[in-house]
Write a protein that holds these residues in place. Structure first.
Motif, PDB file in Angstrom:
ATOM      1  N   PHE A  45       7.057  65.959 132.895  1.00  0.00           N
ATOM      2  CA  PHE A  45       6.761  66.385 131.527  1.00  0.00           C
ATOM      3  C   PHE A  45       7.672  67.532 131.129  1.00  0.00           C
ATOM      4  O   PHE A  45       7.946  68.434 131.934  1.00  0.00           O
ATOM      5  CB  PHE A  45       5.304  66.822 131.448  1.00  0.00           C
ATOM      6  N   VAL A  46       8.122  67.521 129.872  1.00  0.00           N
ATOM      7  CA  VAL A  46       8.928  68.619 129.337  1.00  0.00           C
ATOM      8  C   VAL A  46       8.202  69.323 128.188  1.00  0.00           C
ATOM      9  O   VAL A  46       8.006  70.532 128.222  1.00  0.00           O
ATOM     10  CB  VAL A  46      10.298  68.118 128.846  1.00  0.00           C
ATOM     11  N   ALA A  47       7.820  68.559 127.172  1.00  0.00           N
ATOM     12  CA  ALA A  47       7.213  69.169 125.987  1.00  0.00           C
ATOM     13  C   ALA A  47       6.427  68.116 125.224  1.00  0.00           C
ATOM     14  O   ALA A  47       6.702  66.921 125.308  1.00  0.00           O
ATOM     15  CB  ALA A  47       8.281  69.777 125.086  1.00  0.00           C
ATOM     16  N   THR A  48       5.453  68.587 124.454  1.00  0.00           N
ATOM     17  CA  THR A  48       4.686  67.692 123.612  1.00  0.00           C
ATOM     18  C   THR A  48       4.303  68.405 122.319  1.00  0.00           C
ATOM     19  O   THR A  48       4.246  69.643 122.273  1.00  0.00           O
ATOM     20  CB  THR A  48       3.446  67.173 124.335  1.00  0.00           C
ATOM     21  N   ILE A  49       4.056  67.621 121.283  1.00  0.00           N
ATOM     22  CA  ILE A  49       3.695  68.169 119.983  1.00  0.00           C
ATOM     23  C   ILE A  49       2.604  67.295 119.380  1.00  0.00           C
ATOM     24  O   ILE A  49       2.641  66.058 119.483  1.00  0.00           O
ATOM     25  CB  ILE A  49       4.938  68.233 119.072  1.00  0.00           C
TER      26      ILE A  49
ATOM     27  N   THR B  59       0.227  72.087 117.338  1.00  0.00           N
ATOM     28  CA  THR B  59       0.063  72.383 118.762  1.00  0.00           C
ATOM     29  C   THR B  59       1.278  71.875 119.522  1.00  0.00           C
ATOM     30  O   THR B  59       1.711  70.735 119.332  1.00  0.00           O
ATOM     31  CB  THR B  59      -1.197  71.697 119.319  1.00  0.00           C
ATOM     32  N   THR B  60       1.820  72.745 120.370  1.00  0.00           N
ATOM     33  CA  THR B  60       2.913  72.354 121.257  1.00  0.00           C
ATOM     34  C   THR B  60       2.640  72.893 122.650  1.00  0.00           C
ATOM     35  O   THR B  60       2.020  73.954 122.810  1.00  0.00           O
ATOM     36  CB  THR B  60       4.274  72.894 120.772  1.00  0.00           C
ATOM     37  N   TYR B  61       3.114  72.161 123.642  1.00  0.00           N
ATOM     38  CA  TYR B  61       3.028  72.601 125.031  1.00  0.00           C
ATOM     39  C   TYR B  61       4.370  72.341 125.689  1.00  0.00           C
ATOM     40  O   TYR B  61       5.057  71.364 125.367  1.00  0.00           O
ATOM     41  CB  TYR B  61       1.944  71.839 125.795  1.00  0.00           C
ATOM     42  N   TYR B  62       4.704  73.217 126.631  1.00  0.00           N
ATOM     43  CA  TYR B  62       5.966  73.096 127.360  1.00  0.00           C
ATOM     44  C   TYR B  62       5.719  73.290 128.850  1.00  0.00           C
ATOM     45  O   TYR B  62       4.851  74.056 129.257  1.00  0.00           O
ATOM     46  CB  TYR B  62       6.955  74.164 126.893  1.00  0.00           C
TER      47      TYR B  62
ATOM     48  N   ILE C  97      10.270  71.828 120.678  1.00  0.00           N
ATOM     49  CA  ILE C  97       9.984  70.489 120.188  1.00  0.00           C
ATOM     50  C   ILE C  97       9.545  70.598 118.736  1.00  0.00           C
ATOM     51  O   ILE C  97       8.835  71.540 118.353  1.00  0.00           O
ATOM     52  CB  ILE C  97       8.907  69.789 121.051  1.00  0.00           C
ATOM     53  N   SER C  98       9.988  69.652 117.933  1.00  0.00           N
ATOM     54  CA  SER C  98       9.601  69.631 116.520  1.00  0.00           C
ATOM     55  C   SER C  98       9.557  68.189 116.057  1.00  0.00           C
ATOM     56  O   SER C  98       9.988  67.282 116.776  1.00  0.00           O
ATOM     57  CB  SER C  98      10.580  70.444 115.672  1.00  0.00           C
ATOM     58  N   ARG C  99       9.036  67.990 114.851  1.00  0.00           N
ATOM     59  CA  ARG C  99       8.947  66.637 114.335  1.00  0.00           C
ATOM     60  C   ARG C  99       9.098  66.639 112.833  1.00  0.00           C
ATOM     61  O   ARG C  99       8.769  67.621 112.167  1.00  0.00           O
ATOM     62  CB  ARG C  99       7.630  65.980 114.738  1.00  0.00           C
ATOM     63  N   ASP C 100       9.576  65.529 112.318  1.00  0.00           N
ATOM     64  CA  ASP C 100       9.666  65.305 110.882  1.00  0.00           C
ATOM     65  C   ASP C 100       9.023  63.943 110.640  1.00  0.00           C
ATOM     66  O   ASP C 100       9.656  62.907 110.822  1.00  0.00           O
ATOM     67  CB  ASP C 100      11.127  65.321 110.420  1.00  0.00           C
ATOM     68  N   ASN C 101       7.766  63.979 110.264  1.00  0.00           N
ATOM     69  CA  ASN C 101       7.040  62.716 110.098  1.00  0.00           C
ATOM     70  C   ASN C 101       7.608  61.876 108.953  1.00  0.00           C
ATOM     71  O   ASN C 101       7.549  60.645 108.992  1.00  0.00           O
ATOM     72  CB  ASN C 101       5.555  62.988 109.877  1.00  0.00           C
TER      73      ASN C 101
END
Length: 121
Positions: free
Chosen positions: A46-50, A56-59, A69-73
């Motif tokens: 595991f590296v990262a999750t969003i 919420t993010t975890y690393y 980590i980021s996202r553009d829905n």
């Protein structure tokens, strides 16, 4: 859903790369997304999750403070900005779609093909 990871390459230690994971065939907005990696001769980790709303993010400890980590829905895309890269970050990086922002692989039901990141010393 199909997940296409891109952005890997060769970089010197201390450099930066930004990985992208573009989804097609389904929207990612209802799902958590994660990044995992597999170094040569090692298990995938595991590296990262969003979370789906990006609140919420975890690393994993080894990348905290260096990776984001980021996202553009709207673009159906998740990103992994990697700074201050180290040789030990060398791995194939995979993106995945999950039910929740967790570090366990069983949480994720769709995986991309991976993109290779090589960090030279």
């Amino acid at each position: 859903v199909q997940l296409q990871a891109s952005g890997g390459g060769l970089v010197q230690a201390g450099g930066s790369l930004k990985l992208s994971c573009a989804a097609s065939g389904d929207t990612i907005s209802n799902y958590a997304m994660g990044w995992f990696r597999q170094a040569p001769g090692k298990e995938r980790e595991f590296v990262a999750t969003i979370s789906r709303g990006a609140d919420t993010t975890y690393y994993t400890d080894s990348v905290k403070g260096r990776f984001t980590i980021s996202r553009d829905n709207a673009k159906n895309t998740v990103y992994l900005q990697m700074n201050s890269l180290k040789p030990e970050d060398t791995a194939v990086y995979y993106c995945a779609r999950g039910r929740a922002p967790r570090w366990t692989e069983s949480t994720y039901d769709a995986w991309g093909q991976g993109t290779l990141v090589t960090v030279s010393s």
